[in-house]
Design a protein around this motif. Sequence first.
Motif, PDB file in Angstrom:
ATOM      1  N   ASN A 112      75.290  40.469  42.024  1.00 21.94           N
ATOM      2  CA  ASN A 112      75.228  39.500  40.922  1.00 21.94           C
ATOM      3  C   ASN A 112      73.940  39.780  40.144  1.00 21.94           C
ATOM      4  O   ASN A 112      73.252  40.764  40.425  1.00 21.94           O
ATOM      5  CB  ASN A 112      75.328  38.048  41.416  1.00 21.94           C
ATOM      6  CG  ASN A 112      74.104  37.570  42.183  1.00 21.94           C
ATOM      7  OD1 ASN A 112      73.142  38.304  42.377  1.00 21.94           O
ATOM      8  ND2 ASN A 112      74.148  36.332  42.633  1.00 21.94           N
ATOM      9  N   ARG A 113      73.605  38.949  39.167  1.00 23.41           N
ATOM     10  CA  ARG A 113      72.458  39.325  38.327  1.00 23.41           C
ATOM     11  C   ARG A 113      71.112  39.140  39.031  1.00 23.41           C
ATOM     12  O   ARG A 113      70.088  39.597  38.541  1.00 23.41           O
ATOM     13  CB  ARG A 113      72.501  38.605  36.978  1.00 23.41           C
ATOM     14  CG  ARG A 113      72.410  37.123  37.029  1.00 23.41           C
ATOM     15  CD  ARG A 113      72.490  36.521  35.638  1.00 23.41           C
ATOM     16  NE  ARG A 113      72.557  35.074  35.677  1.00 23.41           N
ATOM     17  CZ  ARG A 113      71.509  34.290  35.893  1.00 23.41           C
ATOM     18  NH1 ARG A 113      70.316  34.802  36.086  1.00 23.41           N
ATOM     19  NH2 ARG A 113      71.650  32.980  35.930  1.00 23.41           N
ATOM     20  N   ILE A 114      71.127  38.524  40.207  1.00 23.18           N
ATOM     21  CA  ILE A 114      69.888  38.336  40.959  1.00 23.18           C
ATOM     22  C   ILE A 114      69.616  39.510  41.901  1.00 23.18           C
ATOM     23  O   ILE A 114      68.496  39.927  42.114  1.00 23.18           O
ATOM     24  CB  ILE A 114      69.931  37.021  41.786  1.00 23.18           C
ATOM     25  CG1 ILE A 114      70.387  35.847  40.924  1.00 23.18           C
ATOM     26  CG2 ILE A 114      68.597  36.741  42.448  1.00 23.18           C
ATOM     27  CD1 ILE A 114      69.492  35.520  39.751  1.00 23.18           C
ATOM     28  N   GLY A 115      70.674  40.041  42.477  1.00 27.51           N
ATOM     29  CA  GLY A 115      70.477  41.119  43.451  1.00 27.51           C
ATOM     30  C   GLY A 115      71.804  41.609  44.002  1.00 27.51           C
ATOM     31  O   GLY A 115      72.855  41.384  43.420  1.00 27.51           O
ATOM     32  N   GLN A 116      71.718  42.278  45.154  1.00 24.74           N
ATOM     33  CA  GLN A 116      72.929  42.825  45.764  1.00 24.74           C
ATOM     34  C   GLN A 116      72.807  42.768  47.273  1.00 24.74           C
ATOM     35  O   GLN A 116      71.713  42.637  47.816  1.00 24.74           O
ATOM     36  CB  GLN A 116      73.150  44.268  45.316  1.00 24.74           C
ATOM     37  CG  GLN A 116      72.096  45.235  45.840  1.00 24.74           C
ATOM     38  CD  GLN A 116      72.378  46.666  45.403  1.00 24.74           C
ATOM     39  OE1 GLN A 116      72.612  46.927  44.232  1.00 24.74           O
ATOM     40  NE2 GLN A 116      72.330  47.587  46.349  1.00 24.74           N
TER      41      GLN A 116
END
Length: 106
Positions: free
Chosen positions: A78-82
Motif C-alpha cells: 500500500n502507499r505506506i509500505g509492503q
Amino acid sequence: MYADPPKNTRIGSDPSGEITEGSTVTLTCMSEADPPVHTYTWIKKSGAVELKSGKEKTLIFSKIRSEDRGEYLCQAVNRIGQQDSPAMFIQVLCEYHCKSTRGKIH
C-alpha cells in the motif's frame, strides 16, 4: 489520520494440502492494510520468478502441473509500505505417469 503498512500477510490455498496434477488451484493473498493494498505481487521462490503483479489478490492455476510445485509468496503493497507473506509450498501429485515410480528408491 492513522495509516499502517500491510500486516498479517498470508496465503490461502483452495484446495490445500496435496494437490493432484490437472486440478484447479486458487491461491489468495490476504493482508490487513490501511489504506488498502493497491498491488499484489506473486513470486515463485525457486528462480525468484515474478508471476504477476496488480490489483488481483488471487493466483489461479487452471490445470496445475507437476512443474508448478514449489514455494510461492505474495507481496502486499500500500502507499505506506509492503510486506511479504511467508512462503507456501505447493505439492503437486502426478496423476498418471508418476504412479509407477512412487515408492521406489532410485
